[in-house]
Design a protein around this motif. Structure first.
Motif, PDB file in Angstrom:
ATOM      1  N   ALA A 266       2.501   1.643  -3.433  1.00 51.80           N
ATOM      2  CA  ALA A 266       1.536   2.099  -4.446  1.00 51.80           C
ATOM      3  C   ALA A 266       1.234   3.584  -4.278  1.00 51.80           C
ATOM      4  O   ALA A 266       1.146   4.323  -5.260  1.00 51.80           O
ATOM      5  CB  ALA A 266       0.254   1.283  -4.351  1.00 51.80           C
ATOM      6  N   ASN A 267       1.090   4.042  -3.040  1.00 50.01           N
ATOM      7  CA  ASN A 267       0.818   5.459  -2.805  1.00 50.01           C
ATOM      8  C   ASN A 267       2.009   6.341  -3.166  1.00 50.01           C
ATOM      9  O   ASN A 267       1.826   7.443  -3.670  1.00 50.01           O
ATOM     10  CB  ASN A 267       0.398   5.688  -1.354  1.00 50.01           C
ATOM     11  CG  ASN A 267      -1.058   5.400  -1.137  1.00 50.01           C
ATOM     12  OD1 ASN A 267      -1.890   5.665  -1.989  1.00 50.01           O
ATOM     13  ND2 ASN A 267      -1.376   4.835   0.009  1.00 50.01           N
TER      14      ASN A 267
ATOM     15  N   LEU B  57       2.180   6.771  -6.929  1.00 56.62           N
ATOM     16  CA  LEU B  57       1.123   7.654  -7.446  1.00 56.62           C
ATOM     17  C   LEU B  57       1.075   8.970  -6.670  1.00 56.62           C
ATOM     18  O   LEU B  57       0.015   9.540  -6.468  1.00 56.62           O
ATOM     19  CB  LEU B  57      -0.230   6.943  -7.342  1.00 56.62           C
ATOM     20  CG  LEU B  57      -0.341   5.637  -8.110  1.00 56.62           C
ATOM     21  CD1 LEU B  57      -1.601   4.904  -7.715  1.00 56.62           C
ATOM     22  CD2 LEU B  57      -0.290   5.877  -9.595  1.00 56.62           C
TER      23      LEU B  57
ATOM     24  N   LEU C 135       0.816  -1.210   0.000  1.00 56.54           N
ATOM     25  CA  LEU C 135       0.000   0.000   0.000  1.00 56.54           C
ATOM     26  C   LEU C 135       0.852   1.263   0.000  1.00 56.54           C
ATOM     27  O   LEU C 135       0.592   2.201  -0.760  1.00 56.54           O
ATOM     28  CB  LEU C 135      -0.936  -0.014   1.208  1.00 56.54           C
ATOM     29  CG  LEU C 135      -1.925   1.122   1.329  1.00 56.54           C
ATOM     30  CD1 LEU C 135      -2.857   1.145   0.129  1.00 56.54           C
ATOM     31  CD2 LEU C 135      -2.714   0.996   2.612  1.00 56.54           C
TER      32      LEU C 135
ATOM     33  N   ALA D  23      -5.917   8.900  -7.979  1.00 57.92           N
ATOM     34  CA  ALA D  23      -5.410   7.541  -8.169  1.00 57.92           C
ATOM     35  C   ALA D  23      -5.006   6.925  -6.838  1.00 57.92           C
ATOM     36  O   ALA D  23      -5.191   5.721  -6.623  1.00 57.92           O
ATOM     37  CB  ALA D  23      -4.239   7.549  -9.133  1.00 57.92           C
ATOM     38  N   GLN D  24      -4.476   7.735  -5.935  1.00 56.80           N
ATOM     39  CA  GLN D  24      -4.130   7.225  -4.608  1.00 56.80           C
ATOM     40  C   GLN D  24      -5.373   6.757  -3.871  1.00 56.80           C
ATOM     41  O   GLN D  24      -5.370   5.701  -3.243  1.00 56.80           O
ATOM     42  CB  GLN D  24      -3.431   8.301  -3.784  1.00 56.80           C
ATOM     43  CG  GLN D  24      -1.990   8.523  -4.161  1.00 56.80           C
ATOM     44  CD  GLN D  24      -1.345   9.580  -3.296  1.00 56.80           C
ATOM     45  OE1 GLN D  24      -1.953  10.614  -3.020  1.00 56.80           O
ATOM     46  NE2 GLN D  24      -0.127   9.330  -2.876  1.00 56.80           N
ATOM     47  N   TYR D  25      -6.448   7.546  -3.938  1.00 58.60           N
ATOM     48  CA  TYR D  25      -7.694   7.139  -3.299  1.00 58.60           C
ATOM     49  C   TYR D  25      -8.235   5.856  -3.909  1.00 58.60           C
ATOM     50  O   TYR D  25      -8.683   4.953  -3.200  1.00 58.60           O
ATOM     51  CB  TYR D  25      -8.756   8.238  -3.414  1.00 58.60           C
ATOM     52  CG  TYR D  25      -8.528   9.403  -2.505  1.00 58.60           C
ATOM     53  CD1 TYR D  25      -8.366   9.232  -1.132  1.00 58.60           C
ATOM     54  CD2 TYR D  25      -8.495  10.700  -2.997  1.00 58.60           C
ATOM     55  CE1 TYR D  25      -8.163  10.308  -0.293  1.00 58.60           C
ATOM     56  CE2 TYR D  25      -8.302  11.785  -2.169  1.00 58.60           C
ATOM     57  CZ  TYR D  25      -8.140  11.577  -0.812  1.00 58.60           C
ATOM     58  OH  TYR D  25      -7.947  12.641   0.017  1.00 58.60           O
ATOM     59  N   LEU D  26      -8.191   5.752  -5.217  1.00 58.88           N
ATOM     60  CA  LEU D  26      -8.700   4.582  -5.909  1.00 58.88           C
ATOM     61  C   LEU D  26      -7.901   3.329  -5.541  1.00 58.88           C
ATOM     62  O   LEU D  26      -8.468   2.292  -5.205  1.00 58.88           O
ATOM     63  CB  LEU D  26      -8.673   4.807  -7.420  1.00 58.88           C
ATOM     64  CG  LEU D  26      -9.190   3.660  -8.276  1.00 58.88           C
ATOM     65  CD1 LEU D  26     -10.669   3.450  -8.032  1.00 58.88           C
ATOM     66  CD2 LEU D  26      -8.924   3.950  -9.741  1.00 58.88           C
ATOM     67  N   VAL D  27      -6.583   3.439  -5.575  1.00 59.94           N
ATOM     68  CA  VAL D  27      -5.730   2.294  -5.252  1.00 59.94           C
ATOM     69  C   VAL D  27      -5.891   1.898  -3.787  1.00 59.94           C
ATOM     70  O   VAL D  27      -5.954   0.706  -3.465  1.00 59.94           O
ATOM     71  CB  VAL D  27      -4.256   2.601  -5.593  1.00 59.94           C
ATOM     72  CG1 VAL D  27      -3.318   1.583  -4.986  1.00 59.94           C
ATOM     73  CG2 VAL D  27      -4.081   2.661  -7.090  1.00 59.94           C
ATOM     74  N   THR D  28      -5.985   2.869  -2.887  1.00 63.54           N
ATOM     75  CA  THR D  28      -6.178   2.566  -1.471  1.00 63.54           C
ATOM     76  C   THR D  28      -7.499   1.836  -1.245  1.00 63.54           C
ATOM     77  O   THR D  28      -7.567   0.852  -0.505  1.00 63.54           O
ATOM     78  CB  THR D  28      -6.124   3.849  -0.631  1.00 63.54           C
ATOM     79  OG1 THR D  28      -4.863   4.484  -0.829  1.00 63.54           O
ATOM     80  CG2 THR D  28      -6.311   3.552   0.849  1.00 63.54           C
TER      81      THR D  28
ATOM     82  N   LEU E 270      -9.232   0.049  -3.507  1.00 63.04           N
ATOM     83  CA  LEU E 270      -9.171  -1.276  -4.121  1.00 63.04           C
ATOM     84  C   LEU E 270      -8.308  -2.237  -3.304  1.00 63.04           C
ATOM     85  O   LEU E 270      -8.686  -3.392  -3.084  1.00 63.04           O
ATOM     86  CB  LEU E 270      -8.642  -1.175  -5.547  1.00 63.04           C
ATOM     87  CG  LEU E 270      -9.585  -0.544  -6.565  1.00 63.04           C
ATOM     88  CD1 LEU E 270      -8.880  -0.387  -7.902  1.00 63.04           C
ATOM     89  CD2 LEU E 270     -10.842  -1.362  -6.718  1.00 63.04           C
ATOM     90  N   LEU E 271      -7.150  -1.781  -2.865  1.00 61.74           N
ATOM     91  CA  LEU E 271      -6.276  -2.644  -2.072  1.00 61.74           C
ATOM     92  C   LEU E 271      -6.906  -2.980  -0.716  1.00 61.74           C
ATOM     93  O   LEU E 271      -6.734  -4.089  -0.210  1.00 61.74           O
ATOM     94  CB  LEU E 271      -4.909  -2.009  -1.881  1.00 61.74           C
ATOM     95  CG  LEU E 271      -4.005  -1.989  -3.113  1.00 61.74           C
ATOM     96  CD1 LEU E 271      -2.715  -1.242  -2.809  1.00 61.74           C
ATOM     97  CD2 LEU E 271      -3.703  -3.384  -3.595  1.00 61.74           C
TER      98      LEU E 271
END
Length: 59
Positions: free
Chosen positions: A17-18, A21, A14, A27-32, A34-35
């Motif tokens: 990924a942050n 991005l 996590l 994109a950070q909100y989206l990846v957080t 989803l993960l």
């Protein structure tokens, strides 16, 4: 013990990924999000991470 190791590895994923991005907040909100969902699903479905016996899998 497996849950602790999985959580620590997932935290590193996590953070990585942050950092990758860093300039794109959406994109950070989206990846957080989803993960986080994948993490919760993995903890609820993977027998080793739930702490149950393998014989409980058939129930």
């Amino acid at each position: 013990m497996a849950k602790i190791a999985f959580t620590l590895v997932w935290g590193v994923v996590l953070v990585a990924a942050n950092r990758a991005l860093q300039d794109t907040t959406w994109a950070q909100y989206l990846v957080t999000f989803l993960l986080g969902g994948i993490y919760a699903l993995a903890l609820s479905k993977v027998t080793i991470l739930r702490g149950g016996n393998i014989s409980e899998e058939s129930k």
